[in-house]
Enzyme design. Sequence first.
Site, PDB file in Angstrom:
ATOM      1  N   HIS A 198       0.812  -1.210   0.000  1.00  0.00           N
ATOM      2  CA  HIS A 198       0.000   0.000   0.000  1.00  0.00           C
ATOM      3  C   HIS A 198       0.843   1.256   0.000  1.00  0.00           C
ATOM      4  CE1 HIS A 198      -3.227  -2.846   0.650  1.00  0.00           C
ATOM      5  NE2 HIS A 198      -3.941  -1.940   0.026  1.00  0.00           N
ATOM      6  N   GLU A 443     -11.085 -10.934  -4.492  1.00  0.00           N
ATOM      7  CA  GLU A 443      -9.643 -10.820  -4.298  1.00  0.00           C
ATOM      8  C   GLU A 443      -9.064 -11.987  -3.508  1.00  0.00           C
ATOM      9  OE1 GLU A 443      -8.730  -7.146  -2.298  1.00  0.00           O
ATOM     10  OE2 GLU A 443     -10.398  -7.327  -0.927  1.00  0.00           O
ATOM     11  N   ASP A 467      -4.512  -8.335  -4.289  1.00  0.00           N
ATOM     12  CA  ASP A 467      -4.642  -9.418  -3.320  1.00  0.00           C
ATOM     13  C   ASP A 467      -4.883 -10.752  -4.002  1.00  0.00           C
ATOM     14  OD1 ASP A 467      -4.197  -8.360  -0.746  1.00  0.00           O
ATOM     15  OD2 ASP A 467      -6.021  -7.185  -0.960  1.00  0.00           O
ATOM     16  N   ARG A 477       2.631  -9.329  -0.547  1.00  0.00           N
ATOM     17  CA  ARG A 477       2.834  -8.190  -1.450  1.00  0.00           C
ATOM     18  C   ARG A 477       3.772  -7.135  -0.882  1.00  0.00           C
ATOM     19  NH1 ARG A 477      -3.360  -5.822  -1.495  1.00  0.00           N
ATOM     20  NH2 ARG A 477      -2.475  -3.870  -2.168  1.00  0.00           N
ATOM     21  N   CYS A 514     -10.131  -3.260 -10.120  1.00  0.00           N
ATOM     22  CA  CYS A 514      -9.645  -2.062  -9.433  1.00  0.00           C
ATOM     23  C   CYS A 514      -8.247  -2.263  -8.864  1.00  0.00           C
ATOM     24  CB  CYS A 514     -10.615  -1.601  -8.350  1.00  0.00           C
ATOM     25  SG  CYS A 514     -10.791  -2.785  -7.018  1.00  0.00           S
TER      26      CYS A 514
END
Length: 582
Positions: A198, A443, A467, A477, A514
């Site tokens: 993120h 996800e 995800d 990630r 997205c």
Amino acid sequence: MASFTLHGIPVSRGIAIGRAHLLTPAALDVKHYLVPEEQLEAEVKRLQDAIAEVHRGLQALWTDLPRDAPTELGAFIDVHALILSDPLISEAPLDIIRSRHYNAEWALVTQIDELSAQFDEIEDEYLRERKADIQQVAERVLKVLMGTAQLQPAPVTTDAYQPQMIVVAHDISPADMLQFRDRSFIGFVTDVGGQNSHTAIVARSLDIPAAVGMSQASQLIEQDDWVIIDGDAGVVIANPSPLVLEQYRARQVTLQKARKKLLKLKKTPAITLDGTPITLLANIELPDDCPGALEQGAAGVGLFRSEFLFMGRAGHAHRIPTEDEQFEQYRKAVVAMKGRPVTIRTLDIGADKPLDQTEHTALNPALGLRAIRYCLAEPQLFLTQLRAILRASAYGKVRLLIPMLAHAFEIDQSLAMIEQAKAQLREAGHKFDEKVDVGAMIEIPAAALALPMFVRRMNFLSIGTNDLIQYTLAIDRVDYEVAHLYNPLHPAILQLIAMTISAGHKAGIDVAVCGEMAGDVKLTRLLLGMGLREFSMHPAQLLAVKQEILASDLTKITPQTRKILRAMEPAEIAEAVERLGV
Ligand code: PEP
Ligand code: MG
């Protein structure tokens, strides 16, 4: 100074050229902004006042000490008062404010970091231990500062006091990254981090060149070194030669020109060569991102990551934003989008987005109590958010999106709670859209493999490829050591995405992507070929994706994609994707 090059993971495109600014973890915890010339003395006073208040506090502690208190306690207060009076603490940071234009917190932490580094070199153990006292004193002052009004950051200009600075740090959390929104910095380099962490996502949304997974960058690069970040290649060059610097400056100009040219496409409808309309939406972190999204021609917001409203709230009266506070933010986004749909995702907290930086209790946070799991475990918090979002739906088109669903009972419980929130609002006399659409993030691989469970209950689907890839390929990630295994073209990933798009369309509901794949121009044709008609991405990528769409012919791409979906050899897939539509 010798020039050297570091290779890591590209996360945000473009080229940044500037001076390195090293930020330690302690420095990262406080706000950073540059103070305009005319407000410098006010900022100096803010720090002086905070120091004076801590002095008073220490004196009060002294006076209130019970008679039988151990003598060490008095001595401890004395030491703190002495430290606070030392010019190295009480005056040096004031000079930093005046000379470097740092805000008070940043100036103080910079000075403490410098002192701490000197203490580390001291042989004498007693003296070395005083470092902890200094840090405690600094924390007392920071606490007071946090409670005082902060000045507005200086607008970014090319004034002498605003050198073009590049942050170099071991790690930056998403919340820390968020506080760099005022754009005091022109680039970011970190030792750790993955492409779709993120932190990387926020850097991309700030549209500032960044590279992560640079291993030893924060140790090798020195304060004020000249640094070039090639955000497209994931390369960082420290102390470049004049020739290299010149080459990168030329590339920077070319890239800027290309971007300017793309702006011409802002009003062009996103329609493929064969006439198929495509919806291009924006991913946002905060309502303030909306004007930027409109500037890039977004048809709405496809993903509002609401958790960012819950981060970095140290110093606020409420750790969690209240219903009214949230409502104001959601409404702000809805109003800013002027009638275009705004998809608000409910709180996706956990994993690399802890609510509180100190909360790291989960053994395996990505597989832990994250997103909807967290919300269902905290029903009051969830209901508060649902009411706030629903109230915003009275001001424009709102869609509710639920993250991390895997089980039917989670969907049912979420829907039941939405109904409960609606009932509460009706009772309180609040207006909202009774028919608000509710969608699921797809996800988790289990969700993509059990789509009938979703399409039966939901109004739309949105594929979170970040995800989906993390969980399907079992790669954290955020972990740069496995970042090389991140591959959106893995046949398993393609299958899951294609299945989701086709199941949604068969059921007559909208499907969007997205995750970061939606904004990757190298994948635009592939996603179109799989039937995707709704893309949501960082506004900065929107026009480049539109350009790709305008040049795509679905009558060619669709059959070619069908073939790709049958292929199982990565090399074959990669080559075919490159040749799509040709
Ligand atoms: C995703 O997982 O792809 C997604 C869009 O959500 P986030 O990146 O916030 O987890
Ligand atoms: Mg996600």
